[in-house]
Enzyme design. Structure first.
Site, short mmCIF file in Angstrom:
data_model
loop_
_atom_site.label_atom_id
_atom_site.label_comp_id
_atom_site.label_asym_id
_atom_site.label_seq_id
_atom_site.Cartn_x
_atom_site.Cartn_y
_atom_site.Cartn_z
N LYS A 121 14.69 28.51 65.24
CA LYS A 121 14.13 28.92 66.46
C LYS A 121 12.47 28.97 66.21
CE LYS A 121 15.57 33.25 67.46
NZ LYS A 121 15.32 33.47 68.83
N HIS A 703 31.94 24.85 64.45
CA HIS A 703 30.79 23.89 64.68
C HIS A 703 31.43 22.59 64.66
CE1 HIS A 703 28.30 27.51 64.44
NE2 HIS A 703 28.20 27.35 65.72
#
Ligand code: GLN
Ligand code: ZN
Length: 763
Positions: A121, A703
């Site tokens: 992020k 994932h």
């Protein structure tokens, strides 16, 4: 005269043109030249959009990520792609996402799949950048080709160009030393490359360069602060002028350093650091420009222009031409154009400003400062009317909600009994085996589900038809779960397009845009719902679906909700009240849903707080304040239930080291977390802290398309049992399964259930 500029423009395009061009190219359905042409068109359009400004950013456009662009400019490519042949752009995509275009790869045999760069992020935003990779041997070399190309385009278009680059200290700070070597040891090697780049700009006739150093708003130790002095001393002999840009927060104890660096100007975020404007103005040398970010670059609200002028006018008096104005940060974090919105309610629309409207606001402010308020009286009056209409709107203010907030007390978030008593009562009712198995909520979002939803939205399927289609899906997933032998079932979330939007759409106080897209990473965008007013829940939101699901099975069915902190962190939120107030309002609304589920006989209720961690402030010194209201909001939501009702929460991570006490404070009976990929290493936090309740450490990496083997799952659980008593362990995947296919989910969960059975034999 005050100077206007912009730190960066959203590059995805008002209609997400860049997204579609990228994805078409990656699928092998368009040529590299077509993709490059789209990039060029978007840059040209965005400069045209910024023509009214004194300086427009150049180099803020990126095909994937601006930090990765900087890595290429600095010649810092990971070792594993160094030998690659072919086009630079293809190599860029290989680093970004592990591969370039499908089929169109010139060198797929020799330069095909490679590990993608790590993504993380960008400060406290929802944008993700590709982490620069370093080791002790990293060298840098200048590749200005991207900037050469864009500056040439800008110059041909008559743009008043201000190149934008990431500064050397932030660049190093944002990267990762793969061998744990000291990143600052690379500073002497990287500075000559920056110097060469700045000289190149000088040669191009560039006057100002924006050099971003956002790490100045974080807590820096002495070494990193010193690095600023070293770096900018080394660059001070360059002839081009440097505007050092900080954003997203306050400078605090870095303020002095920032003001003393030998640069020609400093940009500060006057939305987050309004209190520091006067201090910085007083401390900057007389020759330096002060750029103030007076318009919020992170939200979608109109600026109160008259209020801004109240503090800008005296500042202008003091600084004169040395005052520059801009949005607080790059507009990357806002949608492009409010005028694209055709369905937004006119009243709400009149309160909003997207990137283009924010730049209009900037021009109005400049007009007022340069030529007096009277010169822009019409625009200021219209702005004042919009601000007043929002301030006094009954759609924003609901006295009943405010009264409920005022009534909140400590008892509201407290369960009747402690965990040990509750656990006993829950065990008697739920009667679960050791190592109970469950999943995190969603099952595959199949083609049929998406088809039914789009038909329903287009009016081709009526409400009854849609309900029937969703119920078929629920029944299917219940049957599958029973066949698999799972212990606590879920309904599968077929009816939810998105875990926040689903609730936002049913809560009063929320609005939705059609094109309010914001880049999350690469070609991925999110469209955060707009929380504009006091939040209330007109009616139950999930009870009918869960009741239906429960009616299909004798096993316990989990109610499934998104928690207040996650809804808040994934929305555009109000700027007229503290985030904590909005969060408490959400908490009260979701609490009603929890209590309704309980009333409907639901015995297990999961409240997801996937985004709790990402709301942590940039500075650790501010974490406690956030954690205090975030945890309290969760507790208000969850803890009104009877002892017998089992509360679960789920988080998509397990980096709990520094917040584990707060997580425990939430007092959920069970928490499921993501741990499989880290091989349970992330459970370290549980070594030093005796987590008192039950935990489901994820054993299936959702994932990845890979199917975890029975043995692997058993091994992972055994590792977990070294840290957490086996009688408090659950067995579950890392996260929801909506992005997977049933063909993957069935074998994976078969192994998971078999692993749980193996583990039970050992106890
Ligand atoms: N219940 C949600 C799901 O399973 C949780 C998603 C998330 O944590 N991001 O899809
Ligand atoms: Zn998750």
């Amino acid at each position: 005269m005050v100077t206007t500029h912009n730190l960066g423009f959203p590059r995805i395009g008002a209609k997400r043109e860049l997204k579609f061009a990228l994805e078409t190219y990656w699928k092998g359905q368009s040529s590299r030249d077509e993709l490059k042409a789209t990039g060029k068109q978007l840059r040209a359009r965005h400069w045209e959009n910024q023509a009214k400004l004194d300086f427009a950013p150049v180099g803020d456009f990126a095909f994937y990520d601006q930090v990765l662009d900087m890595s290429f400019t600095l010649g810092n490519l990971p070792e594993r792609v160094r030998g690659f042949h072919g086009d630079r752009l293809d190599n860029y995509f290989r680093v970004a996402r592990g591969r370039s275009a499908h089929g169109a790869e010139d060198h797929s045999a020799c330069c095909g799949g490679v590990a993608a760069g790590e993504m993380t992020k960008w400060f406290d935003t929802n944008y993700h950048y590709i982490v620069p990779e370093f080791d002790a041997a990293t060298n840098f070399s200048l590749d200005p080709s991207r900037l050469i190309e864009q500056l040439a385009e800008a110059s041909a278009a008559g743009v008043k160009a201000k190149p934008v680059i990431i500064g050397p200290v932030s660049y190093l700070w944002l990267g990762k030393a793969k061998d744990d070597s000291d990143k600052l040891a690379l500073l002497p090697r990287i500075l000559p490359v920056y110097a060469a780049l700045l000289d190149y700009f000088t040669a191009q006739g560039i006057e100002w360069v924006q050099i971003d150093e956002p790490v100045l708003v974080t807590e820096l130790d002495a070494k990193w602060r010193e690095a600023f002095v070293t770096a900018y001393d080394a660059l001070s002999a360059r002839r081009v002028r440097l505007l050092l840009a900080t954003y997203f927060g306050q400078l605090k104890d870095n303020l002095e350093v920032a003001c003393q660096l030998p640069v020609d100007g400093l940009h500060i975020d006057a939305i987050n650091a309004r209190d520091e404007v006067a201090l910085v103005a007083a401390q900057l040398p007389d020759s330096a420009v002060l750029s103030v970010g007076a318009i919020n670059g992170r939200n979608i609200w109109k600026t109160d222009l008259n209020a801004a002028l109240e503090w800008l006018e005296p500042l202008h008096q003091t600084l004169g031409d040395r005052l520059w104005i801009a949005p607080s940060c790059s507009l990357l974090h806002t949608p492009v154009d409010l005028n694209s919105e055709q369905k937004l309610d006119a009243g709400i629309k009149s309160w909003l400003a997207f990137a283009l409207q924010k730049l209009d606001e900037l021009t109005v402010l400049a007009g007022a400062l340069n030529n007096g308020r009277a010169s822009v009286a019409g625009a200021l009056a219209a702005n004042a009317a919009a601000i007043e209409s929002r301030r006094s709107s009954p759609r924003v203010h609901n006295p009943a909600v405010k009264a409920a907030i005022a009534r909140i007390d400590a008892a509201l978030g407290k369960r009747a009994s402690g965990y040990p008593q509750r656990a006993e009562k829950q065990a008697a009712i739920l009667n679960l085996p050791a190592f109970p198995t469950t999943t995190i909520g969603s099952f595959p979002q199949t083609g049929e589900i998406r088809h039914a939803r789009s038909q329903f939205k287009a009016g081709e399927l009526d409400a009854a038809g849609y309900k029937a289609a969703m119920e078929r899906e629920i029944t299917r997933s219940v049957k599958e779960q029973e066949a698999l032998g799972l212990d606590v079932l879920v309904h599968g979330e077929a009816e939810r397009n998105d875990m926040v939007e689903y609730f936002g759409e049913q809560l009063d106080g929320y609005a939705f845009s059609q094109f309010g897209w914001v880049q999350s990473y690469g070609s991925r965008c999110v469209k955060p719902p707009i929380l504009f007013g006091d939040i209330s829940r007109p009616k139950a939101m999930t009870v009918e679906w869960i009741k239906y699901a429960q009616s299909q099975t004798a096993k316990p069915m989990k109610g499934m909700l998104t928690g207040p902190v996650t809804i808040l962190n994934w929305s555009f939120v109000r700027d007229d009240q503290p985030r904590s107030t909005s969060c408490y309002q959400l908490a009260l609304a979701i609490r009603e849903e929890v209590l309704d589920l309980e009333k409907a006989g639901v015995r297990v209720i999961q409240i997801d707080e996937a985004a709790l961690r990402e709301g942590l402030p940039l500075r650790k010194s501010q974490w406690n304040e956030y954690l205090q209201w975030a945890v309290e909001s969760f507790r208000i939501t969850a803890n009104g239930v009877k002892d017998e009702t089992q509360i679960h929460t789920h988080m998509c991570y397990s980096e709990f080291n520094d917040i584990i006490a707060s997580i425990a404070d939430m007092d959920a009976d069970v928490i499921t977390i993501e741990t499989s990929r880290s091989d349970m290493e992330l459970l370290d936090a549980f070594d030093h802290f005796n987590y008192p309740n039950e935990i489901g450490p994820g054993v299936y990496d959702i994932h990845s398309p890979n199917i975890p083997s029975l043995d692997h799952i058993v091994q992972l659980m055994k590792k977990a049992a070294e840290r957490i008593p086996a009688e408090r362990l659950w067995v579950n995947p890392d996260c929801g399964l909506k992005t997977r296919a049933w063909e993957e989910v069935i074998p994976a969960l078969t192994n998971m259930v078999a692993a749980a059975k193996t583990l039970r034999q050992a106890v």
